[in-house]
Design a protein around this motif. Structure first.
Motif, short mmCIF file in Angstrom:
data_model
loop_
_atom_site.label_atom_id
_atom_site.label_comp_id
_atom_site.label_asym_id
_atom_site.label_seq_id
_atom_site.Cartn_x
_atom_site.Cartn_y
_atom_site.Cartn_z
N VAL A 103 0.86 -1.18 0.00
CA VAL A 103 0.00 0.00 0.00
C VAL A 103 0.90 1.23 0.00
CG1 VAL A 103 -2.00 -1.09 1.09
CG2 VAL A 103 -0.29 0.02 2.52
N THR A 104 0.41 2.29 -0.62
CA THR A 104 1.18 3.52 -0.67
C THR A 104 0.36 4.65 -0.05
OG1 THR A 104 0.39 4.18 -2.86
CG2 THR A 104 2.37 2.81 -2.78
N ALA A 105 1.09 5.64 0.43
CA ALA A 105 0.47 6.82 1.02
C ALA A 105 1.30 8.03 0.61
CB ALA A 105 0.44 6.70 2.54
N GLN A 106 0.65 9.17 0.57
CA GLN A 106 1.37 10.41 0.31
C GLN A 106 0.87 11.46 1.28
OE1 GLN A 106 1.66 11.60 -3.78
NE2 GLN A 106 2.50 13.60 -3.28
N VAL A 107 1.80 12.11 1.96
CA VAL A 107 1.48 13.22 2.85
C VAL A 107 2.29 14.40 2.34
CG1 VAL A 107 1.53 14.05 5.22
CG2 VAL A 107 1.12 11.63 4.78
N GLU A 108 1.54 15.36 1.78
CA GLU A 108 2.13 16.50 1.08
C GLU A 108 3.06 15.99 -0.02
OE1 GLU A 108 3.55 19.13 4.19
OE2 GLU A 108 1.58 20.08 4.28
N ASP A 109 4.33 16.34 0.02
CA ASP A 109 5.24 15.94 -1.06
C ASP A 109 6.11 14.73 -0.68
OD1 ASP A 109 6.71 17.27 0.84
OD2 ASP A 109 7.97 18.34 -0.59
N ARG A 110 5.71 14.00 0.35
CA ARG A 110 6.46 12.81 0.78
C ARG A 110 5.63 11.57 0.53
NH1 ARG A 110 8.93 14.00 6.61
NH2 ARG A 110 10.11 12.14 6.10
N THR A 130 -11.64 -9.45 4.05
CA THR A 130 -10.18 -9.27 3.97
C THR A 130 -9.70 -8.47 5.17
OG1 THR A 130 -10.34 -9.23 1.56
CG2 THR A 130 -8.31 -8.37 2.54
N TYR A 131 -8.58 -8.89 5.75
CA TYR A 131 -7.95 -8.13 6.83
C TYR A 131 -6.44 -8.25 6.73
CZ TYR A 131 -7.59 -12.65 9.27
OH TYR A 131 -7.31 -13.94 9.60
N VAL A 132 -5.74 -7.37 7.42
CA VAL A 132 -4.27 -7.37 7.43
C VAL A 132 -3.80 -8.40 8.44
CG1 VAL A 132 -2.21 -6.00 7.94
CG2 VAL A 132 -4.17 -4.93 6.80
N SER A 133 -2.98 -9.36 7.98
CA SER A 133 -2.46 -10.36 8.92
C SER A 133 -1.04 -10.03 9.36
CB SER A 133 -2.52 -11.76 8.32
OG SER A 133 -1.68 -11.86 7.20
N ASP A 134 -0.25 -9.41 8.51
CA ASP A 134 1.11 -9.00 8.86
C ASP A 134 1.46 -7.74 8.09
OD1 ASP A 134 2.19 -11.02 10.66
OD2 ASP A 134 2.01 -12.39 8.97
N LEU A 135 2.25 -6.87 8.72
CA LEU A 135 2.73 -5.68 8.05
C LEU A 135 4.19 -5.47 8.41
CD1 LEU A 135 2.54 -3.23 10.44
CD2 LEU A 135 0.16 -3.58 9.88
N TYR A 136 4.89 -4.77 7.54
CA TYR A 136 6.35 -4.70 7.67
C TYR A 136 6.91 -3.31 7.81
CZ TYR A 136 5.95 -9.56 6.76
OH TYR A 136 5.59 -10.88 6.87
N GLY A 137 6.14 -2.31 8.13
CA GLY A 137 6.65 -0.97 8.39
C GLY A 137 6.76 -0.12 7.14
N TRP A 138 6.48 1.14 7.32
CA TRP A 138 6.51 2.08 6.21
C TRP A 138 7.93 2.41 5.83
CZ3 TRP A 138 2.38 3.42 3.43
CH2 TRP A 138 1.11 3.22 3.99
N LYS A 139 8.13 2.65 4.52
CA LYS A 139 9.40 3.14 3.99
C LYS A 139 9.08 4.34 3.12
CE LYS A 139 11.75 -1.29 3.91
NZ LYS A 139 12.36 -2.32 3.07
N GLU A 140 9.95 5.31 3.16
CA GLU A 140 9.77 6.49 2.33
C GLU A 140 10.45 6.27 0.98
OE1 GLU A 140 10.07 11.34 2.67
OE2 GLU A 140 10.83 10.10 4.31
N PHE A 141 9.83 6.79 -0.08
CA PHE A 141 10.44 6.69 -1.41
C PHE A 141 10.22 8.00 -2.15
CE2 PHE A 141 6.08 5.40 -2.15
CZ PHE A 141 5.78 5.88 -3.42
N ASP A 142 11.00 8.21 -3.20
CA ASP A 142 10.91 9.38 -4.04
C ASP A 142 9.60 9.31 -4.83
OD1 ASP A 142 11.09 11.36 -5.99
OD2 ASP A 142 13.20 10.95 -6.42
N CYS A 143 8.74 10.32 -4.69
CA CYS A 143 7.42 10.31 -5.34
C CYS A 143 7.51 10.18 -6.86
CB CYS A 143 6.65 11.55 -4.97
SG CYS A 143 6.19 11.67 -3.23
N SER A 144 8.63 10.56 -7.45
CA SER A 144 8.76 10.48 -8.90
C SER A 144 8.85 9.01 -9.39
CB SER A 144 9.99 11.24 -9.39
OG SER A 144 11.18 10.62 -8.94
N LEU A 145 9.05 8.06 -8.48
CA LEU A 145 9.10 6.65 -8.85
C LEU A 145 7.72 6.08 -9.15
CD1 LEU A 145 11.68 5.32 -6.23
CD2 LEU A 145 12.09 5.83 -8.65
N LYS A 146 6.66 6.75 -8.67
CA LYS A 146 5.30 6.26 -8.91
C LYS A 146 5.00 6.26 -10.39
CE LYS A 146 2.79 8.86 -5.98
NZ LYS A 146 1.61 9.28 -5.23
N LYS A 147 4.27 5.24 -10.81
CA LYS A 147 3.93 5.12 -12.23
C LYS A 147 2.52 5.55 -12.47
CE LYS A 147 7.31 1.60 -12.65
NZ LYS A 147 7.71 0.38 -12.21
#
Length: 147
Positions: A103-110, A130-147
């Motif tokens: 899953v992806t999220a964007q908060v302002e320009d991050r 459907t429910y979340v059984s495991d999650l692995y923590g958020w990572k930040e990435f450069d928004c320009s990588l989104k397609k």
């Protein structure tokens, strides 16, 4: 003492649910504060989808946003496993199935992403919600990588 904790929890939930008109703005404000306080790891790897299924992607976003462990508000999902993995009991009856997605999220320009396992339990004639059984923590990435 226990009654006071329960009462406090009920009052807290009532206050949160009662503010539905401004909850979206509150969520963004809280998320902005959270990302300022937390140092998220970064990644340059933006995942590619193994399959595209708008209904399932929306289901995964909703499942994450309704989860207890929600940190940021997910905006979209990328399904990174081609098929469901089904777990059966010793007689061969299905017990549950899961699938991996990001899953992806964007908060302002991050921009942020998180890998998750989504699960559905067998209910005799199919699979449940459907429910979340495991999650692995958020990572930040450069928004320009989104397609």
């Amino acid at each position: 003492m226990k009654l006071m904790n329960i009462t406090a929890a009920v009052l807290f939930m009532t206050a949160i649910l009662g503010c539905s008109g401004s909850s979206s703005k509150q969520n963004v404000k809280m998320e902005k504060q959270l990302i300022q306080e937390k140092n998220y790891p970064t990644t340059n790897n933006y995942p590619e989808a193994d399959i595209a299924d708008k209904v399932m992607e929306e289901d995964f976003v909703n499942a994450y946003n309704n989860a207890d462990k929600k940190e940021l508000t997910a905006q979209n999902a990328i399904i990174t496993s081609r098929d469901w993995v089904v777990y059966n009991d010793n007689v061969g009856r299905p017990l549950k199935r899961n699938r991996i997605a990001v899953v992806t999220a964007q908060v302002e320009d991050r921009c942020f992403l998180q890998h998750l396992f989504f699960q559905q339990d067998a209910d005799g004639s199919g699979y449940g919600k459907t429910y979340v059984s495991d999650l692995y923590g958020w990572k930040e990435f450069d928004c320009s990588l989104k397609k």
